[in-house]
Design a protein around this motif. Structure first.
Motif, PDB file in Angstrom:
ATOM      1  N   VAL A  53     -15.688   2.316  18.331  1.00 60.35           N
ATOM      2  CA  VAL A  53     -16.493   1.266  17.801  1.00 60.35           C
ATOM      3  C   VAL A  53     -17.150   1.577  16.335  1.00 60.35           C
ATOM      4  CG1 VAL A  53     -16.499  -0.190  19.479  1.00 60.35           C
ATOM      5  CG2 VAL A  53     -18.086   1.277  19.228  1.00 60.35           C
ATOM      6  N   ALA A  54     -17.575   3.014  16.362  1.00 57.78           N
ATOM      7  CA  ALA A  54     -18.585   3.429  15.247  1.00 57.78           C
ATOM      8  C   ALA A  54     -18.737   4.793  15.293  1.00 57.78           C
ATOM      9  CB  ALA A  54     -19.746   2.825  15.093  1.00 57.78           C
ATOM     10  N   PHE A  55     -18.686   5.401  14.239  1.00 59.08           N
ATOM     11  CA  PHE A  55     -19.192   6.923  14.118  1.00 59.08           C
ATOM     12  C   PHE A  55     -20.617   7.216  13.161  1.00 59.08           C
ATOM     13  CE2 PHE A  55     -16.089   6.930  10.848  1.00 59.08           C
ATOM     14  CZ  PHE A  55     -16.501   7.748  10.078  1.00 59.08           C
ATOM     15  N   ARG A  56     -21.059   8.344  13.452  1.00 63.71           N
ATOM     16  CA  ARG A  56     -22.156   8.613  12.902  1.00 63.71           C
ATOM     17  C   ARG A  56     -22.167  10.011  12.234  1.00 63.71           C
ATOM     18  NH1 ARG A  56     -27.032  11.263  15.570  1.00 63.71           N
ATOM     19  NH2 ARG A  56     -25.599  12.701  15.998  1.00 63.71           N
ATOM     20  N   HIS A  57     -22.562  10.225  11.074  1.00 59.48           N
ATOM     21  CA  HIS A  57     -22.389  11.391  10.432  1.00 59.48           C
ATOM     22  C   HIS A  57     -23.962  11.994   9.958  1.00 59.48           C
ATOM     23  CE1 HIS A  57     -19.960  14.137   7.256  1.00 59.48           C
ATOM     24  NE2 HIS A  57     -20.418  14.751   8.227  1.00 59.48           N
ATOM     25  N   VAL A  58     -24.328  13.164  10.302  1.00 58.07           N
ATOM     26  CA  VAL A  58     -25.590  13.614  10.069  1.00 58.07           C
ATOM     27  C   VAL A  58     -25.489  15.334   9.677  1.00 58.07           C
ATOM     28  CG1 VAL A  58     -26.261  14.127  12.383  1.00 58.07           C
ATOM     29  CG2 VAL A  58     -27.933  13.757  10.636  1.00 58.07           C
ATOM     30  N   THR A  80     -23.489  10.746  27.075  1.00 63.47           N
ATOM     31  CA  THR A  80     -23.141  11.287  25.684  1.00 63.47           C
ATOM     32  C   THR A  80     -22.655  12.806  25.939  1.00 63.47           C
ATOM     33  OG1 THR A  80     -25.500  11.980  25.267  1.00 63.47           O
ATOM     34  CG2 THR A  80     -24.398   9.653  24.296  1.00 63.47           C
ATOM     35  N   GLY A  81     -22.167  13.533  25.093  1.00 61.14           N
ATOM     36  CA  GLY A  81     -21.872  14.826  25.043  1.00 61.14           C
ATOM     37  C   GLY A  81     -20.831  15.308  24.003  1.00 61.14           C
ATOM     38  N   PHE A  82     -20.651  16.707  23.766  1.00 63.98           N
ATOM     39  CA  PHE A  82     -19.710  17.280  22.966  1.00 63.98           C
ATOM     40  C   PHE A  82     -18.136  17.286  23.610  1.00 63.98           C
ATOM     41  CE2 PHE A  82     -23.992  18.946  22.112  1.00 63.98           C
ATOM     42  CZ  PHE A  82     -24.085  18.305  20.821  1.00 63.98           C
ATOM     43  N   ILE A  83     -17.376  17.056  22.723  1.00 62.81           N
ATOM     44  CA  ILE A  83     -15.662  17.371  23.095  1.00 62.81           C
ATOM     45  C   ILE A  83     -15.590  18.803  23.137  1.00 62.81           C
ATOM     46  CG2 ILE A  83     -15.175  15.009  22.183  1.00 62.81           C
ATOM     47  CD1 ILE A  83     -13.700  16.808  19.923  1.00 62.81           C
ATOM     48  N   PHE A 124     -27.934  24.898  14.244  1.00 60.99           N
ATOM     49  CA  PHE A 124     -27.365  25.957  13.541  1.00 60.99           C
ATOM     50  C   PHE A 124     -26.899  25.634  12.207  1.00 60.99           C
ATOM     51  CE2 PHE A 124     -26.599  26.692  18.090  1.00 60.99           C
ATOM     52  CZ  PHE A 124     -27.558  27.676  18.269  1.00 60.99           C
ATOM     53  N   GLU A 125     -27.716  24.758  11.529  1.00 65.45           N
ATOM     54  CA  GLU A 125     -27.549  24.303  10.247  1.00 65.45           C
ATOM     55  C   GLU A 125     -25.904  23.628   9.890  1.00 65.45           C
ATOM     56  OE1 GLU A 125     -28.099  27.674   7.694  1.00 65.45           O
ATOM     57  OE2 GLU A 125     -30.124  27.615   7.929  1.00 65.45           O
ATOM     58  N   LYS A 126     -25.291  23.381  11.243  1.00 65.09           N
ATOM     59  CA  LYS A 126     -24.085  22.634  10.932  1.00 65.09           C
ATOM     60  C   LYS A 126     -24.363  20.989  11.088  1.00 65.09           C
ATOM     61  CE  LYS A 126     -21.741  26.309  11.414  1.00 65.09           C
ATOM     62  NZ  LYS A 126     -20.940  26.834  10.533  1.00 65.09           N
ATOM     63  N   SER A 127     -23.367  20.571  10.581  1.00 59.62           N
ATOM     64  CA  SER A 127     -23.226  19.091  10.510  1.00 59.62           C
ATOM     65  C   SER A 127     -22.617  18.413  11.798  1.00 59.62           C
ATOM     66  CB  SER A 127     -22.418  18.309   9.320  1.00 59.62           C
ATOM     67  OG  SER A 127     -22.852  18.812   7.925  1.00 59.62           O
ATOM     68  N   ASP A 128     -22.917  17.152  11.929  1.00 58.90           N
ATOM     69  CA  ASP A 128     -22.552  16.565  13.341  1.00 58.90           C
ATOM     70  C   ASP A 128     -21.867  15.383  13.169  1.00 58.90           C
ATOM     71  OD1 ASP A 128     -23.391  16.523  16.587  1.00 58.90           O
ATOM     72  OD2 ASP A 128     -23.541  14.267  15.515  1.00 58.90           O
ATOM     73  N   LEU A 129     -20.935  15.093  13.808  1.00 59.26           N
ATOM     74  CA  LEU A 129     -19.884  13.840  14.070  1.00 59.26           C
ATOM     75  C   LEU A 129     -20.148  13.276  15.431  1.00 59.26           C
ATOM     76  CD1 LEU A 129     -16.722  14.477  11.747  1.00 59.26           C
ATOM     77  CD2 LEU A 129     -18.405  12.753  11.405  1.00 59.26           C
ATOM     78  N   PHE A 130     -20.621  11.911  15.597  1.00 60.94           N
ATOM     79  CA  PHE A 130     -20.677  11.352  16.808  1.00 60.94           C
ATOM     80  C   PHE A 130     -20.086  10.032  16.842  1.00 60.94           C
ATOM     81  CE2 PHE A 130     -22.910   8.502  19.481  1.00 60.94           C
ATOM     82  CZ  PHE A 130     -23.026   9.060  20.679  1.00 60.94           C
ATOM     83  N   PHE A 131     -18.901   9.862  17.838  1.00 60.43           N
ATOM     84  CA  PHE A 131     -18.122   8.940  17.890  1.00 60.43           C
ATOM     85  C   PHE A 131     -18.541   7.988  19.018  1.00 60.43           C
ATOM     86  CE2 PHE A 131     -15.675  12.005  15.505  1.00 60.43           C
ATOM     87  CZ  PHE A 131     -15.065  11.063  14.591  1.00 60.43           C
ATOM     88  N   PRO A 158     -10.801  29.950   3.701  1.00 66.60           N
ATOM     89  CA  PRO A 158     -11.573  28.845   4.294  1.00 66.60           C
ATOM     90  C   PRO A 158     -12.864  29.256   4.840  1.00 66.60           C
ATOM     91  CG  PRO A 158      -9.669  29.362   5.544  1.00 66.60           C
ATOM     92  CD  PRO A 158      -9.497  30.097   4.444  1.00 66.60           C
ATOM     93  N   ALA A 159     -13.848  28.298   4.753  1.00 63.98           N
ATOM     94  CA  ALA A 159     -15.091  28.667   5.737  1.00 63.98           C
ATOM     95  C   ALA A 159     -15.014  28.418   6.937  1.00 63.98           C
ATOM     96  CB  ALA A 159     -16.244  28.069   5.038  1.00 63.98           C
ATOM     97  N   ASN A 160     -15.879  28.939   7.730  1.00 67.00           N
ATOM     98  CA  ASN A 160     -16.146  28.635   9.253  1.00 67.00           C
ATOM     99  C   ASN A 160     -16.368  27.110   9.289  1.00 67.00           C
ATOM    100  OD1 ASN A 160     -16.506  28.794  12.003  1.00 67.00           O
ATOM    101  ND2 ASN A 160     -18.607  29.235  11.920  1.00 67.00           N
ATOM    102  N   ALA A 161     -15.765  26.678  10.702  1.00 70.60           N
ATOM    103  CA  ALA A 161     -16.014  25.328  10.774  1.00 70.60           C
ATOM    104  C   ALA A 161     -17.400  24.737  10.725  1.00 70.60           C
ATOM    105  CB  ALA A 161     -15.703  24.952  12.462  1.00 70.60           C
ATOM    106  N   SER A 162     -17.665  23.625  10.086  1.00 72.03           N
ATOM    107  CA  SER A 162     -18.733  23.030   9.638  1.00 72.03           C
ATOM    108  C   SER A 162     -19.333  21.787  10.392  1.00 72.03           C
ATOM    109  CB  SER A 162     -18.778  22.363   8.125  1.00 72.03           C
ATOM    110  OG  SER A 162     -17.819  21.348   8.228  1.00 72.03           O
ATOM    111  N   HIS A 163     -18.636  21.374  11.436  1.00 70.90           N
ATOM    112  CA  HIS A 163     -19.086  20.227  12.011  1.00 70.90           C
ATOM    113  C   HIS A 163     -19.034  20.530  13.675  1.00 70.90           C
ATOM    114  CE1 HIS A 163     -18.749  18.297   8.359  1.00 70.90           C
ATOM    115  NE2 HIS A 163     -19.364  17.182   8.886  1.00 70.90           N
ATOM    116  N   GLN A 164     -19.932  19.839  14.359  1.00 60.79           N
ATOM    117  CA  GLN A 164     -19.693  19.832  15.997  1.00 60.79           C
ATOM    118  C   GLN A 164     -19.678  18.221  16.174  1.00 60.79           C
ATOM    119  OE1 GLN A 164     -23.405  21.140  17.488  1.00 60.79           O
ATOM    120  NE2 GLN A 164     -24.628  19.453  16.985  1.00 60.79           N
ATOM    121  N   VAL A 165     -18.751  18.042  17.066  1.00 59.02           N
ATOM    122  CA  VAL A 165     -18.418  16.575  17.523  1.00 59.02           C
ATOM    123  C   VAL A 165     -18.572  16.178  18.943  1.00 59.02           C
ATOM    124  CG1 VAL A 165     -16.201  15.177  17.596  1.00 59.02           C
ATOM    125  CG2 VAL A 165     -16.273  17.124  16.066  1.00 59.02           C
TER     126      VAL A 165
END
Length: 359
Positions: free
Chosen positions: A252-257, A221-224, A262-269, A181-188
């Motif tokens: 109520v919603a979440f965004r995915h970008v 806002t911030g990171f978990i 560092f070329e990682k994806s982002d999930l924002f809740f 498995p690859a390294n973690a791909s997202h920050q939350v």
């Protein structure tokens, strides 16, 4: 007729140690450190030949791993006789254990202190694991053992991920594409939409932000954190930035970008929170100012009106306040697949006639 006997190397050089039996077990040889054991048979035969075979095994002696090398030789003796010698040599391996997917995890707490010894054992271990049919190898190198990194790289190990205290490296033994498995791909990330009984929104101005966002009043806002729940992370971030205690209501919603940091994806809740206190205490390390702001004043800010993503999120929060939208509440459940307590987010409507308008 043949005369068979087993003689230790130490015996040949004059030591008192002797290992002798015509019915020896090669696994016992491993227990004798740094020695070679021979089973010698002599007799008459018109043929001369050379046979080499390799049989490997693992044993644990003094918490060290060994492999057994078995080699058999047949060479000419005097007067046409043939001498056949079967000897076993113990080979030190890296201390490791198997994972549940047919791979190997090297014990980071028992790495050899000498880099040359590490290189030798790594070489022997890779050969042994290949014969055993192992697949992936996980090598965790603590930050104070960074001198071992070049040695692993020379053995085709690759970087997998790094934390403050270690570097994780991997090696795929079989041919073909690597199946590890690859390294973690997202920050939350999380945001807390907090509104009080006066219809005021809890907002902040960040101390460090891009020039175009200077003066913007935004939600906290911030990171978990690692091993932190989404709903507890939102409550914590609001508390840290503003000093306000809150209670989680819904996502109520979440965004995915993608390709954010560092070329990682982002999930924002985006989380709806209920305030439990009113007095604001600003975290001056990150926040310039914080206050309770009337909802309509907050929504009418030019930067919010001009940003379609931000405006949509606020519209959803306002719709939730008017009970025209259903968010996702958290439910703690245990799955039989892993036996762990998990957080499942879904909406529940007590009134069967109520229709959630999420589009």
């Amino acid at each position: 007729m043949f005369n068979c006997k087993a003689i230790s190397v130490s015996k040949l050089v004059g030591s008192d140690g002797l290992f002798s039996t015509p019915f020896f077990n090669p696994w016992h040889v491993v227990g004798l450190r740094n020695s070679r054991q021979f089973c010698s048979c002599t007799g008459n035969s018109p043929k001369t030949s050379y046979i080499s075979s390799s049989n490997r095994g693992i044993d644990s002696v003094g918490q060290d791993n060994y492999a057994v090398e078995a080699l058999q030789y047949q060479i000419n003796g005097r007067n046409g006789s043939i001498t056949s010698s079967l000897f076993f040599e113990d080979v030190r391996l890296l201390d490791s254990f198997d994972d549940e997917y047919g791979g190997v995890i090297v014990n980071p707490e028992r790495l050899p202190s000498n880099p040359e010894i590490f290189a030798s054992r790594l070489h022997s271990s890779l050969s042994h694991w290949k014969i055993k049919g192992k697949k992936g190898v996980w090598l965790k190198l603590p930050v104070d053992r960074s001198e071992l990194v070049p040695i692993a790289v020379k053995k085709k190990f690759e970087y997998h991920h790094a934390e403050r205290g270690y570097l994780m490296m991997t090696h795929w033994i079989p041919g073909g594409p690597c199946m590890l498995p690859a390294n973690a791909s997202h920050q939350v990330g999380v945001g807390g939409f907090v509104i009080n009984e006066k219809n005021e929104v809890l907002v902040v101005q960040e101390k460090h932000c891009a020039p175009e966002f200077a003066g913007l009043w935004k939600i906290p806002t911030g990171f978990i954190l690692e091993s932190e729940e989404i709903f507890t992370g939102a409550v914590r971030e609001v508390k840290e930035e503003t000093g306000i205690d809150t209670e989680f209501v819904e996502v109520v919603a979440f965004r995915h970008v993608h390709n954010v940091a560092f070329e990682k994806s982002d999930l924002f809740f985006m989380c709806m929170l209920r305030p439990l206190s009113t007095k604001i205490v600003v975290d001056h390390l990150e926040i310039e100012s914080a206050k309770w702001m009337p909802l309509m004043e907050f929504v009418k800010q030019p930067l919010i009106q001009e940003d379609s993503m931000f405006k949509k999120i606020i519209d959803i929060c306002v719709a939730r306040l008017g009970q025209r939208y259903c968010g996702l509440s958290v439910h703690q459940l245990v799955s039989k697949f892993d036996g762990k307590l998990s957080s499942l987010y879904f909406n529940t409507v007590e009134d069967k006639d109520f229709i959630c308008q999420g589009s």
